[in-house]
Design an enzyme around this catalytic site. Structure first.
Site, PDB file in Angstrom:
ATOM      1  N   ASP A  53       3.236  -4.404   8.132  1.00 47.30           N
ATOM      2  CA  ASP A  53       1.983  -3.653   8.044  1.00 47.30           C
ATOM      3  C   ASP A  53       0.846  -4.683   8.134  1.00 47.30           C
ATOM      4  OD1 ASP A  53      -0.355  -2.593   7.054  1.00 47.30           O
ATOM      5  OD2 ASP A  53       0.561  -1.589   5.341  1.00 47.30           O
TER       6      ASP A  53
ATOM      7  N   HIS B 133       0.878  -1.177   0.000  1.00 44.69           N
ATOM      8  CA  HIS B 133       0.000   0.000   0.000  1.00 44.69           C
ATOM      9  C   HIS B 133       0.917   1.230   0.000  1.00 44.69           C
ATOM     10  CE1 HIS B 133      -2.775   2.943   1.832  1.00 44.69           C
ATOM     11  NE2 HIS B 133      -3.762   2.134   1.507  1.00 44.69           N
TER      12      HIS B 133
ATOM     13  N   LYS C 100     -10.156  -1.392  10.509  1.00 44.13           N
ATOM     14  CA  LYS C 100     -10.145  -2.585   9.637  1.00 44.13           C
ATOM     15  C   LYS C 100     -10.690  -3.789  10.388  1.00 44.13           C
ATOM     16  CE  LYS C 100      -7.462  -0.602   6.372  1.00 44.13           C
ATOM     17  NZ  LYS C 100      -7.973  -0.166   5.070  1.00 44.13           N
TER      18      LYS C 100
ATOM     19  N   GLN D 142      -4.278  -5.217   6.790  1.00 46.03           N
ATOM     20  CA  GLN D 142      -5.239  -6.142   6.168  1.00 46.03           C
ATOM     21  C   GLN D 142      -5.276  -7.491   6.863  1.00 46.03           C
ATOM     22  OE1 GLN D 142      -7.513  -5.518   3.926  1.00 46.03           O
ATOM     23  NE2 GLN D 142      -6.846  -3.407   3.719  1.00 46.03           N
TER      24      GLN D 142
ATOM     25  N   CYS E 129      -4.652   2.308  -3.741  1.00 48.56           N
ATOM     26  CA  CYS E 129      -3.418   2.840  -3.134  1.00 48.56           C
ATOM     27  C   CYS E 129      -2.258   1.865  -3.296  1.00 48.56           C
ATOM     28  CB  CYS E 129      -3.613   3.170  -1.649  1.00 48.56           C
ATOM     29  SG  CYS E 129      -4.806   4.451  -1.359  1.00 48.56           S
TER      30      CYS E 129
HETATM   31  N1  PMP Z   1      -1.648  -0.632   4.668  1.00 48.15           N
HETATM   32  C1  PMP Z   1      -2.579  -1.415   4.113  1.00 48.15           C
HETATM   33  C2  PMP Z   1      -2.203  -2.775   3.628  1.00 48.15           C
HETATM   34  C3  PMP Z   1      -3.900  -0.952   4.026  1.00 48.15           C
HETATM   35  O1  PMP Z   1      -4.835  -1.719   3.470  1.00 48.15           O
HETATM   36  C4  PMP Z   1      -4.236   0.333   4.531  1.00 48.15           C
HETATM   37  C5  PMP Z   1      -5.647   0.867   4.446  1.00 48.15           C
HETATM   38  N2  PMP Z   1      -6.225   0.776   3.187  1.00 48.15           N
HETATM   39  C6  PMP Z   1      -3.216   1.091   5.100  1.00 48.15           C
HETATM   40  C7  PMP Z   1      -1.950   0.575   5.158  1.00 48.15           C
HETATM   41  C8  PMP Z   1      -3.475   2.458   5.641  1.00 48.15           C
HETATM   42  O2  PMP Z   1      -4.320   2.384   6.744  1.00 48.15           O
HETATM   43  P1  PMP Z   1      -4.917   3.736   7.409  1.00 48.15           P
HETATM   44  O3  PMP Z   1      -5.476   4.520   6.257  1.00 48.15           O
HETATM   45  O4  PMP Z   1      -5.965   3.233   8.335  1.00 48.15           O
HETATM   46  O5  PMP Z   1      -3.786   4.413   8.074  1.00 48.15           O
END
Ligand code: PMP
Length: 404
Positions: free
Chosen positions: A198, A121, A224, A201, A362
């Protein structure tokens, strides 16, 4: 017994209609829905004990502090951190990653190497690129293959004594691939590099055990995993958190302040400047309780059923291609219809009450790999049903007819 119809009653939003049709919510990878128990925790906080924490002698402040610190303990227990002060409350995954990336500025020198994966991401790419700009470190990338898996032999080749940090996601948000983080961590440690995982997910699907993984940093967002937005956690091994400088200055994070010299508070407060998302933290704890009451083993087994069913049914549609075909994946199906823009399909599905995500999620490097502008992503949670997947499949068929 796992009874999805009973579980669905816990989520008020699942009763609503969208565009005159029952809501089919398949955008769980973007944010999960909120059970009544978590909504109640939020209402209870603002109705009964809203106060600032850690510095009040009055009863409300004590109550709020106790509940907030109770939530930290729930998070510690859930992720099996050795110590509660290894849990830093953040505003989410992005905040946690930026905190660590910022802290490493003074620990890296020109020519050091850091490794990212092709499956990330943007929030696990950009903060590290900024770190490289500040420190002169070099960013290396573990490539992916056509199944949407990391090429581990290439990872072996990238690792060297120059490697200082590796950052990968546990599960890809765009494709659902579960990465072999155990092996990634072991190999990084063998060359003396630290690893940040990270877990944004992974947290709704897998109960990660940070001690068993021996991971150095693990980050998640509460939203999440059935919690509210704007709150999350950073786990860091005590030895690393002690080494990193504070991320932000302000109240709460100090021991003593004078104009000559300020000293910093110990962990976790050193990284928690300012008034935190008190209500959010407490509701995060309630979300963890809720999910554990159902049980992650049951959640995982049921979501796999949904994944298999959706994959089989969607592949019945001619011209539909699924991206991310690893055997190791969670309940995400990213797909396109031949010659049709994902956005157009998503818009028509919305008219039918079906919420999916369209676009690059993203994760533009993944889209570049497949040479596509984006995908339609349906991501399933434990409160979804096969009947809802049937609605999606019929909707995709209709969209195909209308757009071809
Ligand atoms: N890493 C991953 C794999 C994600 O799916 C997301 C959220 N789409 C994020 C980071 C960012 O999370 P947040 O917007 O809650 O900070």
């Amino acid at each position: 017994m796992f009874n999805v119809e009973t579980i669905r009653k816990d989520f008020p939003i699942l009763q609503r209609q969208v565009n005159g049709k029952p809501l089919v919510y398949f955008d769980n990878a973007a944010t999960s829905q909120t059970p009544q128990r978590v909504i109640d925790a939020i209402v209870d906080y603002y109705s009964n004990y809203n106060a600032n924490i850690h510095r009040g002698v009055h009863s409300l402040s004590q109550e709020a502090t106790d509940k907030y610190e109770e939530a930290r303990l729930k998070i510690q227990k859930h992720f099996n951190a050795k110590k509660s002060h290894e849990i830093i409350m953040t505003s989410g995954t992005t905040h946690g990653i930026n905190l660590v990336a910022s802290g490493f500025t003074s620990l890296l020198k020109k020519g050091d190497e850091v490794i990212v994966s092709a499956l990330e991401h943007h929030s696990n790419i950009v903060p590290w690129q900024m770190l490289c700009e500040r420190s002169g470190a070099v960013l290396k990338v573990i490539p992916m293959n056509d199944e949407g898996e990391l090429v581990m032999s290439a990872y072996d080749d990238l690792l060297s004594e120059k490697t200082k940090l590796v950052f990968v996601n546990h599960i890809s948000n765009a494709l659902g691939t579960i990465n072999p983080i155990e092996s990634i961590i072991k190999k990084a440690h063998a060359v003396g590099a630290a690893v940040l995982v990270d877990g944004a997910q992974a947290c709704p699907h897998i109960k990660a055990d940070v001690q068993a993984l021996d991971v150095d940093f693990y980050v998640v967002s509460a939203h999440k995993m059935c919690g509210p937005t704007g709150v999350g956690m950073l786990y860091g091994k005590e030895e690393w958190l002690s080494k990193l400088p504070p991320y932000q200055g302000g109240g709460e994070m100090i021991a003593e302040v004078s104009f000559e010299k300020t000293t910093y508070a110990g962990l976790p407060h050193k990284f928690e400047a300012g008034t935190p998302n008190i209500c959010g933290g407490i509701a995060f704890g309630a979300a963890i309780d809720y999910m554990n009451n159902i049980g992650f083993k049951k959640i995982d087994a049921y979501e796999h059923e949904l994944l298999e069913y959706a994959t089989k049914r969607l592949l019945e549609i001619e011209g539909l291609k699924i991206y991310g075909t690893s055997k190791h994946k969670t309940s995400v199906v990213s797909f396109n219809l031949n010659g049709i823009h994902p956005y157009d399909v998503g818009t028509l599905l919305d008219k039918m009450g079906v919420a999916v995500r369209t676009g690059h999620h993203c994760a533009q490097p993944i889209m570049d790999y497949f040479k596509i502008p984006g995908t339609i992503r349906a991501s399933f949670a434990f409160y979804n049903t096969k009947a809802e997947i049937d609605v999606l499949v019929e909707g995709v068929k209709k969209a195909k007819m209308m757009l071809s």
